[in-house]
Every structure is written in structure tokens, then in C-alpha cells.
Design a protein around this motif. Structure first.
Motif, PDB file in Angstrom:
ATOM      1  N   ASP A  29       5.182 -13.205 -25.088  1.00 47.34           N
ATOM      2  CA  ASP A  29       4.992 -11.401 -24.843  1.00 47.34           C
ATOM      3  C   ASP A  29       2.730 -11.577 -25.165  1.00 47.34           C
ATOM      4  N   ASP A  30       2.255 -10.582 -24.830  1.00 50.47           N
ATOM      5  CA  ASP A  30       0.763  -9.963 -24.484  1.00 50.47           C
ATOM      6  C   ASP A  30       0.236 -10.734 -26.340  1.00 50.47           C
ATOM      7  N   GLU A  31       0.563 -11.735 -26.845  1.00 47.11           N
ATOM      8  CA  GLU A  31      -0.068 -11.841 -28.137  1.00 47.11           C
ATOM      9  C   GLU A  31       0.424 -13.455 -28.020  1.00 47.11           C
ATOM     10  N   ASN A  32       1.035 -13.928 -27.045  1.00 46.88           N
ATOM     11  CA  ASN A  32       1.909 -15.330 -27.281  1.00 46.88           C
ATOM     12  C   ASN A  32       1.991 -15.297 -28.420  1.00 46.88           C
ATOM     13  N   LEU A  33       2.769 -15.032 -29.406  1.00 52.04           N
ATOM     14  CA  LEU A  33       3.423 -14.942 -30.070  1.00 52.04           C
ATOM     15  C   LEU A  33       5.206 -16.104 -30.639  1.00 52.04           C
ATOM     16  N   PHE A  34       5.705 -15.644 -29.386  1.00 53.12           N
ATOM     17  CA  PHE A  34       7.078 -15.527 -29.059  1.00 53.12           C
ATOM     18  C   PHE A  34       7.092 -16.122 -27.221  1.00 53.12           C
ATOM     19  N   ARG A  35       7.662 -16.348 -26.701  1.00 53.28           N
ATOM     20  CA  ARG A  35       7.852 -17.593 -25.554  1.00 53.28           C
ATOM     21  C   ARG A  35       9.760 -17.086 -25.884  1.00 53.28           C
TER      22      ARG A  35
ATOM     23  N   PRO B 162      10.512   1.557 -30.263  1.00 52.32           N
ATOM     24  CA  PRO B 162       9.795   1.235 -29.268  1.00 52.32           C
ATOM     25  C   PRO B 162       8.829  -0.190 -29.234  1.00 52.32           C
ATOM     26  N   GLY B 163       9.212  -1.016 -28.281  1.00 50.07           N
ATOM     27  CA  GLY B 163       8.236  -2.077 -28.105  1.00 50.07           C
ATOM     28  C   GLY B 163       7.419  -2.117 -27.045  1.00 50.07           C
ATOM     29  N   ASP B 164       6.592  -3.339 -27.421  1.00 49.03           N
ATOM     30  CA  ASP B 164       5.034  -3.250 -26.779  1.00 49.03           C
ATOM     31  C   ASP B 164       5.053  -3.192 -25.250  1.00 49.03           C
ATOM     32  N   GLY B 165       6.516  -4.279 -25.071  1.00 51.70           N
ATOM     33  CA  GLY B 165       6.259  -4.354 -24.080  1.00 51.70           C
ATOM     34  C   GLY B 165       7.428  -3.460 -22.550  1.00 51.70           C
ATOM     35  N   HIS B 166       7.095  -3.861 -21.600  1.00 53.04           N
ATOM     36  CA  HIS B 166       7.804  -2.582 -20.731  1.00 53.04           C
ATOM     37  C   HIS B 166       8.183  -3.714 -19.767  1.00 53.04           C
ATOM     38  N   LEU B 167       9.999  -3.410 -18.970  1.00 54.77           N
ATOM     39  CA  LEU B 167      10.159  -3.984 -18.061  1.00 54.77           C
ATOM     40  C   LEU B 167      10.244  -3.182 -16.301  1.00 54.77           C
TER      41      LEU B 167
ATOM     42  N   ARG C 200      11.521   0.487 -20.909  1.00 56.90           N
ATOM     43  CA  ARG C 200      10.709   0.368 -22.081  1.00 56.90           C
ATOM     44  C   ARG C 200      11.740  -0.544 -22.423  1.00 56.90           C
ATOM     45  N   TYR C 201      11.472  -1.292 -23.991  1.00 57.68           N
ATOM     46  CA  TYR C 201      11.908  -2.306 -24.407  1.00 57.68           C
ATOM     47  C   TYR C 201      11.916  -1.470 -26.367  1.00 57.68           C
ATOM     48  N   TRP C 202      13.372  -1.371 -26.785  1.00 52.90           N
ATOM     49  CA  TRP C 202      13.147  -1.681 -28.058  1.00 52.90           C
ATOM     50  C   TRP C 202      14.226  -2.276 -28.507  1.00 52.90           C
ATOM     51  N   HIS C 203      13.768  -2.240 -29.879  1.00 52.13           N
ATOM     52  CA  HIS C 203      13.738  -3.051 -30.819  1.00 52.13           C
ATOM     53  C   HIS C 203      14.565  -2.468 -31.928  1.00 52.13           C
ATOM     54  N   ARG C 204      15.714  -2.587 -32.537  1.00 54.02           N
ATOM     55  CA  ARG C 204      16.355  -2.435 -33.687  1.00 54.02           C
ATOM     56  C   ARG C 204      16.442  -3.679 -34.587  1.00 54.02           C
ATOM     57  N   THR C 205      15.616  -4.182 -35.747  1.00 49.69           N
ATOM     58  CA  THR C 205      15.868  -4.495 -36.605  1.00 49.69           C
ATOM     59  C   THR C 205      16.682  -5.595 -37.349  1.00 49.69           C
ATOM     60  N   LEU C 206      17.762  -6.339 -37.361  1.00 50.60           N
ATOM     61  CA  LEU C 206      18.361  -6.681 -38.415  1.00 50.60           C
ATOM     62  C   LEU C 206      18.440  -8.027 -38.878  1.00 50.60           C
TER      63      LEU C 206
HETATM   64  C1  EN5 Z   1      13.205 -11.413 -16.725  1.00 46.31           C
HETATM   65  N1  EN5 Z   1      13.728 -11.600 -16.580  1.00 46.31           N
HETATM   66  O1  EN5 Z   1       6.879  -8.717 -23.978  1.00 46.31           O
HETATM   67  C2  EN5 Z   1      12.056 -11.115 -18.188  1.00 46.31           C
HETATM   68  N2  EN5 Z   1       8.713  -8.311 -25.634  1.00 46.31           N
HETATM   69  O2  EN5 Z   1       8.960  -5.002 -26.640  1.00 46.31           O
HETATM   70  C3  EN5 Z   1      10.673 -10.881 -18.026  1.00 46.31           C
HETATM   71  N3  EN5 Z   1       7.799  -6.991 -28.181  1.00 46.31           N
HETATM   72  O3  EN5 Z   1       9.369  -8.347 -27.585  1.00 46.31           O
HETATM   73  C4  EN5 Z   1       9.585  -9.578 -17.872  1.00 46.31           C
HETATM   74  N4  EN5 Z   1       2.832  -9.152 -29.256  1.00 46.31           N
HETATM   75  O4  EN5 Z   1       7.695  -5.137 -29.367  1.00 46.31           O
HETATM   76  C5  EN5 Z   1       9.938  -9.556 -19.900  1.00 46.31           C
HETATM   77  N5  EN5 Z   1       7.860  -6.190 -31.801  1.00 46.31           N
HETATM   78  C6  EN5 Z   1       8.924  -8.817 -19.786  1.00 46.31           C
HETATM   79  C7  EN5 Z   1       8.519  -8.734 -21.420  1.00 46.31           C
HETATM   80  C8  EN5 Z   1       8.241  -9.963 -21.826  1.00 46.31           C
HETATM   81  C9  EN5 Z   1       8.046  -9.915 -23.507  1.00 46.31           C
HETATM   82  C10 EN5 Z   1       7.377  -9.212 -24.350  1.00 46.31           C
HETATM   83  C11 EN5 Z   1       8.098  -7.063 -26.031  1.00 46.31           C
HETATM   84  C12 EN5 Z   1       9.174  -6.187 -25.328  1.00 46.31           C
HETATM   85  C13 EN5 Z   1       8.695  -7.776 -27.014  1.00 46.31           C
HETATM   86  C14 EN5 Z   1       7.675  -6.653 -29.576  1.00 46.31           C
HETATM   87  C15 EN5 Z   1       7.240  -8.089 -30.574  1.00 46.31           C
HETATM   88  C16 EN5 Z   1       6.056  -8.114 -30.222  1.00 46.31           C
HETATM   89  C17 EN5 Z   1       4.582  -9.269 -30.867  1.00 46.31           C
HETATM   90  C18 EN5 Z   1       3.050  -8.442 -30.269  1.00 46.31           C
HETATM   91  C19 EN5 Z   1       7.526  -5.671 -29.891  1.00 46.31           C
HETATM   92  C20 EN5 Z   1       7.872  -4.554 -32.178  1.00 46.31           C
HETATM   93  C21 EN5 Z   1       9.071  -3.884 -33.006  1.00 46.31           C
HETATM   94  C22 EN5 Z   1       8.947  -2.476 -33.792  1.00 46.31           C
HETATM   95  C23 EN5 Z   1      10.432  -3.223 -34.540  1.00 46.31           C
HETATM   96  C24 EN5 Z   1      10.622  -2.144 -36.293  1.00 46.31           C
HETATM   97  C25 EN5 Z   1      10.265  -0.768 -35.308  1.00 46.31           C
HETATM   98  C26 EN5 Z   1       9.584  -0.456 -34.336  1.00 46.31           C
HETATM   99  C27 EN5 Z   1       9.692  -1.672 -32.840  1.00 46.31           C
END
Ligand code: EN5
Ligand code: NHW
Length: 388
Positions: free
Chosen positions: A73-79, A360-365, A185-191
Motif C-alpha cells: 500500500d502507499d504507506e508500506n504498512l502491508f504487502r 472507501p479505501g485509499d487505493g484505486h485499481l 475503487r477498493y472498498w473495505h468492510r471491517t470484520l
Molecule cells: C493486481 N491484481 O493500496 C493488483 N490497498 O484501498 C495490483 N487500503 O488496502 C494492484 N495506506 O484504505 C493493487 N483502509 C493496488 C492496491 C494496492 C494495495 C492498496 C488499499 C486499497 C488498502 C487500506 C489500508 C490503508 C493503509 C494505509 C484502507 C481504510 C479502511 C477503512 C475501514 C473503515 C471504513 C473506511 C475505510
């Protein structure tokens, strides 16, 4: 400026507004006899290798390369931490070519330092079903970055795809390249709110306490929809019919046959999971949902090392509302101890994500096509395709 991508048959930024350009292949196929039979040139210290994913040791080498060097991710917290079973599944669908599983080794030590893959797929764009390669798992070891190795990897996979008389490809990336077909956009559902907050995946909302947050994301112990059960081998024909019918409404979608459905959707422990609903009256399969399992390594956290993430895959709702269907998917994911359930705003997802408490997450696809132009401004909801 894109020194490599400007030379490739992909939509270019300068052409974005140009409505005179036709939809379809950007360049015609060459004669098979004109495709180079020699691999592309690599810098002297490196050599090509075809990775045999049936081989336990090779599979582990690929796993190790990716688990240390793949997407963060953009802050290098996860891989991303694709498992070996997942990689085997992702790379050996019906009709796969071993030659499309391409590695680069250091000649002197045989260490695997780069990787790229293709798998064959039929992709429908409007009326046309096109044989394509799905390109994924492009990875260059962190110590070898910015040496223009990626363009060589891409040219080599292109050459090997051409050798099978296939001239188009589809791929996704988190970065902007020339030029996205759609941006999702990536969306995340907290479990598991406590863990997600502890590891920095999410934050405690303003004016929220931990106990209120836990209550907010609480789910029922068991699924709600009567007749909700795991998909089995005998369901393959019915699921294929249901899915084909459903996907026919999207502009760009996968063209699944029964073999594809058996491979991609039949549950495989810790890789992919699918559920369906059979009508008590007609005994027809009326609804379907699925997710795949892609954990992430948690980098530098004293308490946790792995984030268990489920990713929404294909869902079909005809009788059961999509909201209820995906809610049941959340419930089974929670039962299976996933920490978070992720989804893209593709197909009809957008309409239910907010109500299901996805944020909504901070990542786009970004989705891309190689050597195929589609009218720009395709919406995520016009896409019936999920890559791994
Ligand atoms: C090819 N098949 O950035 C794939 N993930 O949002 C390659 N963010 O997990 C392309 N930065 O938003 C991959 N938490 C491109 C994606 C690369 C990985 C990536 C993003 C997708 C992601 C998380 C963690 C952010 C950590 C800091 C994120 C917020 C969740 C929150 C939960 C509660 C409700 C609001 C959102
Ligand atoms: S997206 C995930 C890609 N992998 C990662 O992000 C892992 C971590 N990063 C790395 O390993 C899913 C490296 O940073 C990589 C780049 C290897 C990404 N796609 O070698 P250089 C996929 O796997 C361009 C395409 O110096 P590097 C999809 C970049 O724009 N191109 O960079 C893969 C520049 O070109 P430009 C990408 O950092 C689809 C050039 O690479 C890209 O050491 C592949 C720089 O190269 C990306 N994700 O290595 C295309 N990232 O023109 C398939 C960077 O701008 C096409 N670049 O100068 C179809 C082929 C088949 C056709 C069949 C007909």
C-alpha cells in the motif's frame, strides 16, 4: 512521459478525446512466422526461466519472491501475501500455458529475482469474444528496481502470448499507465475492528469508542437466507448458466464456460469460496456469491504478522437481493475468521456497499486492455471482470 508504454499498442493519453478512433484491435495480428523465436535480451547477469508451478520448490521460490517484493500500500504498512495454493490455482486454469509463467534468475546464483505471468481467458467486449492473456504477478526484486527490467519482462510475455496466436491482453494495476479502460475503487468492510485499528489498516472514527465500533460492525452468528449453502461440483452447470446470463449485461466481461466455472469458482480451501441459493419451489439455483482469499503481510507490527482479507469475486442475484446475498457472504467470512472483506465498485456492487458498511479505501485499481481500444469513459459498473 512513458518511454516504454508510448511504443506499445495501447490507448495513449494524447488520443483520449479522439472519438474518431474505432473500437477494437489497435494493430492487426502479425504472421505467426514473424513472431521472434528467440527470447528478448536480458542484461548479462540474468537469464530466463520458465517456472513449473507443479514443482513444489519452484512454487516456493515464486512465493518467496512475491511475499518479499510484490505490491504494498502507499504507506508500506502491508504487502500482498498470495499463498502457494493460491498461486497454483491462479496460474493453472483450463488451457494454461506453462511457458507464460516467466521468471528471471541471476545466472551466477540461480536466485529468482523477477516474475511475470499470463493465463488465457475469453473476454467479451460488447458483442465480440476475444481470446486474451490475463497478465498478473509482475514483480522485480526490490534491489533491481528502476533498471528498465519491467519493459523486458512485458515484451517477453507479449512474445510468448503471440506464439499462441493471441494478440490481446487484460491487466490491472494500482498505478496510472497509458491508459485506463476503467478506474475502480477498493472498498473495505471491517470484520475485526480491533485488529484493523491496531495494525493501522483503519482508524477509530471521530467521536467513536472501540466498543461502539465493535458494535457497529457486529454481524449475525449465522447466515440469514434460507437455502444458502456452499457450492458443490454438481452445481457447475447451473452456476455456469446463471453466471453467463448475468454477465451478459456488462460491456466488458469474462466469458465463462463450465470448465472455467469448475476451476475458478468451486470452493478450494483458503483460496476461493462460493455459495448459492436454491429455490425450494423450482430447485433452480437463483443466486450466487463468491470471494477469494488474499492475506497481506503486516510489516513491522509487534502484535500481528498477517491480515486475513477476503475479496469479493463474482456475485449473481436474481431472487435474493444483492444486499442480503453479500451480507451472508460477510457472515461466512466472519465465521472463517477474516479480518476484512474487500470489494471493488464493479458490476452492481456500488449500490450495496455503503449500506453494508463498506468504506472507501485509499487505493484505486485501474483496468487496462493491451491492443484493444474501447470507448473511454467505461464506468466500473459496466465491468463484469475481477482479476486476482
Ligand atoms: C493486481 N491484481 O493500496 C493488483 N490497498 O484501498 C495490483 N487500503 O488496502 C494492484 N495506506 O484504505 C493493487 N483502509 C493496488 C492496491 C494496492 C494495495 C492498496 C488499499 C486499497 C488498502 C487500506 C489500508 C490503508 C493503509 C494505509 C484502507 C481504510 C479502511 C477503512 C475501514 C473503515 C471504513 C473506511 C475505510
Ligand atoms: S500490477 C502489480 C505490479 N507489481 C508491483 O507493483 C510489485 C512491486 N513493484 C515491482 O515489482 C498487476 C516493480 O516496481 C515493477 C516495475 C515490476 C512493477 N504495469 O523496470 P522499470 C500486474 O502484475 C512501467 C505495467 O524501470 P521497476 C500487471 C513504468 O510505467 N507497467 O520499473 C502487470 C515504466 O514504463 P514507462 C509498469 O519499478 C501488467 C517501466 O515500467 C508497471 O523496476 C504488465 C519502468 O520499468 C505496472 N504495474 O519495475 C503489462 N509498473 O513507459 C502487461 C511500472 O512509463 C501488458 N511500469 O517508462 C500486456 C502484455 C501481454 C500482451 C499480449 C498480446
Amino acid at each position: 512521459h512513458h518511454r516504454f508504454w508510448e511504443t506499445q499498442p495501447v490507448g495513449q493519453f494524447k488520443d483520449l478525446g479522439d472519438t474518431s478512433l474505432p473500437e477494437g484491435p489497435i494493430e492487426p495480428p502479425s504472421l505467426l512466422s514473424d513472431v521472434k523465436s528467440e527470447p528478448c535480451n536480458l542484461p548479462a547477469p540474468y537469464e530466463w526461466t520458465t517456472c513449473d508451478m507443479d514443482d513444489e520448490r519452484t512454487c516456493t521460490e515464486v512465493y518467496n519472491l512475491l511475499s518479499l517484493n510484490y505490491v504494498e500500500d502507499d504507506e508500506n504498512l502491508f504487502r500482498f501475501n498470495y499463498s502457494t495454493e493460491f498461486l497454483r490455482w491462479a496460474l493453472r486454469p483450463p488451457g494454461y500455458f506453462k511457458a507464460w509463467h516467466i521468471g528471471v534468475r541471476v545466472k551466477a546464483t540461480k536466485k529468482l529475482v523477477a516474475f511475470i505471468t499470463g493465463v488465457p481467458a475469453r473476454i467479451r467486449v460488447r458483442e465480440d469474444v476475444v481470446r486474451m492473456a490475463e497478465v498478473n504477478f509482475l514483480c522485480v526484486h526490490k534491489k533491481l528496481r528502476s533498471k528498465r527490467l519491467a519493459p523486458v519482462m512485458i515484451k517477453e510475455v507479449t512474445r510468448r502470448v503471440h506464439l499462441e496466436n493471441i494478440w490481446q491482453a487484460v491487466y490491472t494495476a494500482g498505478v496510472v499507465l497509458p491508459t485506463p479502460t476503467t478506474t475502480c475503487r477498493y472498498w473495505h468492510r471491517t470484520l475485526n475492528p480491533k485488529k484493523l485499528i491496531d495494525v493501522g489498516f483503519s482508524r477509530l472514527g471521530a467521536r467513536m469508542t472501540m466498543s461502539r465500533t465493535i458494535r457497529l460492525y457486529k454481524l449475525p452468528e449465522s447466515t440469514v437466507t434460507p437455502g444458502f449453502r456452499k457450492m458443490e461440483l454438481r452445481d457447475v452447470p447451473a452456476v455456469t448458466r446463471l453466471l453467463r446470463q448475468y454477465l451478459s449485461q456488462f460491456v466488458v466481461a469474462l466469458d465463462f464456460d463450465e470448465n472455467d466455472v469448475e476451476h475458478w469458482l468451486l470452493p478450494l480451501e483458503n483460496v476461493v469460496d462460493s455459495y448459492l441459493i436454491v429455490s425450494p419451489e423450482t430447485h433452480e439455483v437463483t443466486d450466487f456469491c463468491s470471494f477469494y482469499s488474499l492475506p497481506a503481510s503486516i510489516l513491522n507490527n509487534p502484535n500481528y504478522s498477517v491480515l486475513k482479507a477476503a475479496y469479493s469475486f463474482y456475485n449473481v442475484s436474481t431472487k435474493t437481493p444483492l444486499l442480503q446475498l453479500m451480507n451472508d457472504a460477510l457472515i461466512v467470512a466472519k465465521q472463517q475468521d477474516y479480518d476484512v472483506f474487500n470489494a471493488l465498485d464493479v458490476m452492481h456492487n456500488e449500490a450495496v456497499l455503503k449500506e453494508l458498511k463498506f468504506g472507501p479505501g485509499d487505493g484505486h485499481l485501474h483496468y487496462y486492455l493491451y491492443n484493444y481500444r474501447v470507448r473511454n469513459g467505461l464506468k466500473p459498473s459496466e465491468l463484469g471482470l475481477v482479476l486476482l
